[in-house]
Design a protein around this motif. Structure first.
Motif, short mmCIF file in Angstrom:
data_model
loop_
_atom_site.label_atom_id
_atom_site.label_comp_id
_atom_site.label_asym_id
_atom_site.label_seq_id
_atom_site.Cartn_x
_atom_site.Cartn_y
_atom_site.Cartn_z
N THR A 34 1.22 -1.51 -0.30
CA THR A 34 0.13 0.13 -0.10
C THR A 34 1.04 1.10 0.12
O THR A 34 0.68 2.44 -0.26
N LEU A 35 1.73 1.23 0.83
CA LEU A 35 2.39 2.64 0.95
C LEU A 35 3.02 2.71 -0.90
O LEU A 35 3.62 3.99 -1.07
N CYS A 36 3.74 1.69 -1.46
CA CYS A 36 4.82 1.95 -2.38
C CYS A 36 3.48 2.71 -3.42
O CYS A 36 3.51 3.18 -4.55
N PHE A 37 2.31 2.20 -3.57
CA PHE A 37 1.31 2.63 -4.09
C PHE A 37 0.29 4.04 -3.95
O PHE A 37 1.16 4.81 -5.12
N ILE A 38 0.79 4.19 -2.68
CA ILE A 38 0.47 5.80 -2.42
C ILE A 38 1.53 6.60 -2.88
O ILE A 38 2.10 7.89 -3.23
N ALA A 39 2.92 6.04 -2.87
CA ALA A 39 3.99 6.50 -3.39
C ALA A 39 3.94 6.94 -4.23
O ALA A 39 4.43 8.10 -4.88
N SER A 40 3.43 6.16 -5.24
CA SER A 40 3.07 5.93 -6.60
C SER A 40 2.24 6.88 -7.26
O SER A 40 2.39 7.66 -8.19
N ASP A 41 1.16 7.19 -6.29
CA ASP A 41 0.41 7.91 -6.14
C ASP A 41 0.50 9.23 -6.78
O ASP A 41 -0.27 9.93 -7.69
N LEU A 42 0.93 9.70 -5.15
CA LEU A 42 1.65 11.07 -4.53
C LEU A 42 2.15 11.68 -6.29
O LEU A 42 1.77 12.74 -6.35
N GLN A 45 -0.54 12.35 -8.78
CA GLN A 45 -1.12 13.70 -8.59
C GLN A 45 0.10 14.89 -8.41
O GLN A 45 -0.59 15.75 -8.76
N GLY A 252 6.35 10.90 -3.85
CA GLY A 252 6.92 9.44 -3.16
C GLY A 252 7.69 8.77 -3.01
O GLY A 252 7.75 8.43 -1.57
#
Length: 853
Positions: A34-42, A45, A252
């Protein structure tokens, strides 16, 4: 002694512990993904946000340039001096289209193109240069621009182009009269005005810095067919590739760098803790297996006393007791003396009926329970403590068999004295005003609704009298809220004594009271009562050795003549009260139907004024001020008008009082200040402008900040703004007024006394307050040529101003004779119809200071 198998509990513990370890590991894996996904999404964005911000920044830059171009191209004077003829003296020398566009907005190129395509006027890098637009740009864009303007009817347009390996923003528009009816257009094609802004690397970096975009730059090397990079934006530049690129902030990566080590460390700590917990649980499981057999043996020892303690546990709340079949106490717990103050021994063999002060309903329920048995709960039972204080308890009774098998009762008593007192207090506060003891709004409405629901004869009628105290707010300000509370308490006593027990008196809050007279009698009787009430409330109040004088205004509504329901009656009484307060105070007014219509009209006018400020229905006109020493127009006074869509043009005296009453004066003043300062900065940068400020504004501590914001937004130097106030504005709270004026004065703004000589302020205010000048009221100027006494008064006023080192302006000058006499009296400046009537600022002449009256 034999024990059960020691491995039973251990076997039960191992499986859950293994499942727990598996879940912990799985949870951390999910968290990592989840952390890796959030970093990519950041990161994604951030890229999208930069795209949007950059597109917004470029669009804003285009719109601002189009606005500036329209402001200069759609102008009657520009049409006369740049299309009909090319007047470079008007354009450059008088700075109507000169270096200010480069100095202020950094427009490197300003060009005027004749209908034949020739560059007839150009300003390059803030200096006039005889250079054509195409030569300066390095490209011939005139055919394209002319075609685009033909499609847009000549309205200003803008586009990005690449020229000389630079990104340039071009804006073009036809030169038109701009709706100026005084300029007649000529036949033939129009001239063209062009503004150019080179987006140099420094400008791009500054643009990116303003929107939080790092290392913004332009790249011309990417082929037109290539796909742009993620952190870039392709511009439409007539087929020539131009790509804006920037450096991504990479939020990210920052997130991963900060949280990933912490997540791994946390996972290791949790796993270690779980393993240690598992070892401890297994050891305790082994001990538990050994103790289980011992606990089973101890249960047999407790079974003998279990029944009695179970009964007590079912009923225990506070203190516990046992009674025989006749409801006589046979045992009382140790909490009884603590709660009641009695000794437990003195109540043994005494009955429950002696202890409680029951009402008839509670007695009947006890008798029925005594014969029927079962279980009973009595709420809110009253008794007296050992100190003879009333207390309350909730009783729970249950029929049981006592130790010897005799029938009896067990139960508990929960003390609820605080709850009952809180309920009584809440009931009182919900129906009475805590300060005065009068009925509050709830009880007043209940009483009024009850009276109005009864059949009401024609006589006598019900009257509602709403009272509002006059001059009460200064009591709190000067003597404190404690003194104000004592005055309100004394007011309530005087009202009650005046009514002598008739009707209901209620306090609605603050300094507002209501009287309801169910049998009010005739109008004459109500008038007599109101006169007596005002007499009582006008009498001095002695509070803390201070003599306090207040008054009252009364509004009266009658039922059933005016209304037959509580809501309308309250509203009509409030309308009558509002009329009484605005009609001079210290008297009473009966409600009439036309009052409601006027209130509705006033609310409509207030709503319309609020819309007028927001929807640009206000207009400014300016009246010139002629300097007698320099023989020129040195300043203008801004005067606001309201172009009402239905009522037409309204003068200030028709809506300024409404703005002051409704609190819209601040918004109105901000509008006038900003537009006056902006107009002067744009059209008459050599003049000063004066703006009238309401007396209420000088009590606003935020006024200096508001004026500073207006000066910053308009670009007007502070020394060219003058604030005009009347003498009466100084009388309300002089200390606060002085503090506000000094804060405004610190900005460099000047203060003038308007309508000097008509107010009541002391002459010492000329010295105490930071004024820069006075404006003698027109009532002193009108008789100047006909009365020697008037001339002497004006001469003394001018001398007074000179004595305090103030500039003196005479208002209302309408004849040459008045102007000549004021020159002889050494007056500094004059203002009036002889100098010029109020006009829009562009129409004011700068070369002819005196006009025909």
């Amino acid at each position: 002694m034999e024990f059960p198998a020691s491995g039973r509990m251990r076997g039960l513990i191992k499986l859950p512990m293994r499942l727990m370890l598996s879940l912990i590991i799985l949870s951390f894996m999910v968290a990592l993904v989840t952390l890796c996904f959030i970093a990519s999404d950041l990161n994604q964005q951030n890229t999208r946000q930069n795209h949007l911000l950059l597109e917004k920044a470029l669009l804003t830059r285009q719109e601002v340039m189009q606005f500036h171009l329209s402001d200069n191209a759609e102008w009657g004077e520009a049409y006369e001096n740049l299309h009909r003829t090319v007047n470079k003296e008007w354009a450059w020398t008088r700075q109507n289209l000169g270096e200010s566009l480069f100095e202020t907005f950094a427009y490197e190129g300003v060009f005027v193109i004749s209908p034949q395509g020739e560059t007839v006027y150009s300003v390059i890098d803030g200096k006039p240069q005889p250079r054509s637009f195409s030569a300066w740009l390095g490209r011939d864009l005139l055919p394209i621009l002319q075609q685009l303007l033909q499609n847009s009817d000549g309205k200003a347009l803008s586009r990005f182009v690449v020229a000389n390996h630079q990104l340039v923003l071009i804006s073009a528009s036809w030169i038109t009269t701009g709706g100026d009816n005084s300029v007649q257009p000529v036949a033939g094609p129009p001239s063209l005005m062009i503004f150019a802004d080179r987006l140099t690397p420094a400008k791009l970096l500054q643009l990116g810095h303003e929107y939080g975009i790092r290392q913004l730059r332009v790249d011309f090397t990417l082929p037109a067919s290539a796909e742009p990079l993620a952190d870039s934006l392709r511009l439409s530049t007539d087929g020539q590739p131009a790509l804006l690129r920037w450096q991504n902030a990479n939020p990210g990566g920052t997130l991963l760098t900060g949280l990933l080590p912490l997540l791994i460390l946390t996972m290791l700590i949790v796993l270690f803790g779980a393993l240690m917990l598992m070892r401890s649980a297994l050891r305790k499981a082994q001990l538990n297996d050994e103790n289980t057999w011992l606990l089973a043996q101890s249960q047999q020892a407790l079974s003998a006393s279990e029944r009695r303690f179970r009964d007590i546990a079912e009923t225990t709340t506070d203190w516990i007791w046992e009674m025989d079949a006749h409801l006589r106490f046979s045992w009382i717990s140790g909490r009884f003396p603590v709660v009641t103050g009695f000794n437990s021994e003195e109540w043994l063999q005494r009955t429950l009926d002696e202890f409680l002060l029951c009402d008839e309903r509670q007695r009947d329920r006890l008798k029925q329970f005594q014969h029927a048995g079962g279980q009973l709960t009595l709420s809110g039972c009253r008794y007296l403590s050992a100190q003879h204080q009333p207390r309350y308890c909730n009783l729970t009774l249950k029929r049981v068999s006592l130790a010897q098998g005799d029938p009896g009762f067990r139960g508990s008593a929960t003390d609820v004295t605080l709850e009952m007192e809180a309920q009584a207090r809440a009931h009182y506060l919900s129906h009475f005003d805590e300060l005065t003891g009068l009925a509050n709004r709830v009880q007043m409405r209940e009483f009024l609704t009850g009276k109005l629901s009864l059949p009401m004869p024609s006589q006598p009628m019900l009257a509602m009298i709403m009272i509002d105290l006059d001059k009460f707010k200064p009591v709190n300000d000067l003597f404190g809220h404690a003194a104000g509370d004592k005055v309100l308490h004394e007011v309530s006593e005087r009202i009650r004594s005046t009514l002598n027990g008739n009707g209901l008196v209620a306090r609605l809050g603050g300094d507002e009271f209501v009287i309801i007279l169910p049998e009010a009698g005739t109008h004459a009787q109500i008038d007599a009562l109101c006169q007596q009430l005002i007499k009582q409330l006008n009498a001095p109040f002695m509070v803390y050795d201070n003599t306090i004088q207040i008054g009252a205004s009364l509004g009266i509504a009658l039922a059933p003549q005016d209304a037959d329901n509580a809501s309308d009656l309250l509203r009509f009484a409030d309308i009558a009260l509002y009329k009484a307060k605005n009609s001079g105070r210290n008297h009473w007014i009966f409600f009439h139907r036309d009052m409601e219509e006027k209130i509705v009209q006033r609310r409509e006018m207030e709503h319309a004024l609020r819309e007028a400020i927001q929807e640009d229905q206000l207009r400014l006109v300016y009246q010139t001020r002629y300097d007698l020493l320099t023989a020129r127009i040195s300043a203008v006074e801004a005067l606001v008008r309201w172009q009402h869509p239905r009522l037409g043009l309204l003068m200030p005296d028709q809506f300024i009082p409404l703005a002051e009453e409704t609190g819209l004066i601040s918004a109105l003043s901000d509008w006038v200040l900003f537009n006056a300062c902006r107009d002067i900065a744009r059209y008459r940068p050599e003049m000063a402008v004066s703006v009238n400020i309401s007396a209420t504004e000088l009590q606003d501590g935020a006024l200096p900040e508001r004026i500073a914001r207006v000066l910053q937004l308009s670009g007007l130097p502070s020394q060219r703004l003058e604030i005009e106030v009347t003498e009466s504005a100084l009388l309300s709270d002089p200390e606060k007024t002085l503090a506000v004026m000094q804060a405004v004065k610190a900005l460099g703004v000047k203060f003038l006394i308007d309508d000097f000589g008509t107010g009541y302020a002391s002459l010492c205010y000329l010295r105490a307050f930071p004024f820069d000048g006075i404006k003698i009221d027109r009532s002193f100027i009108s008789p100047l040529t006909e009365s020697q006494q008037a001339r002497q008064v004006v001469e003394n006023m001018i001398g007074l101003g000179k004595a305090y080192a103030l500039s003196v302006t005479a208002e209302g000058v309408e004849t040459p004779m008045q102007m000549s006499q004021l020159q002889d009296l050494a007056c500094d400046a004059i203002q009036g119809y002889y100098i010029g009537r109020p006009l829009p600022l562009p129409q004011i002449s700068t070369t002819a200071p005196v006009s025909e009256a």
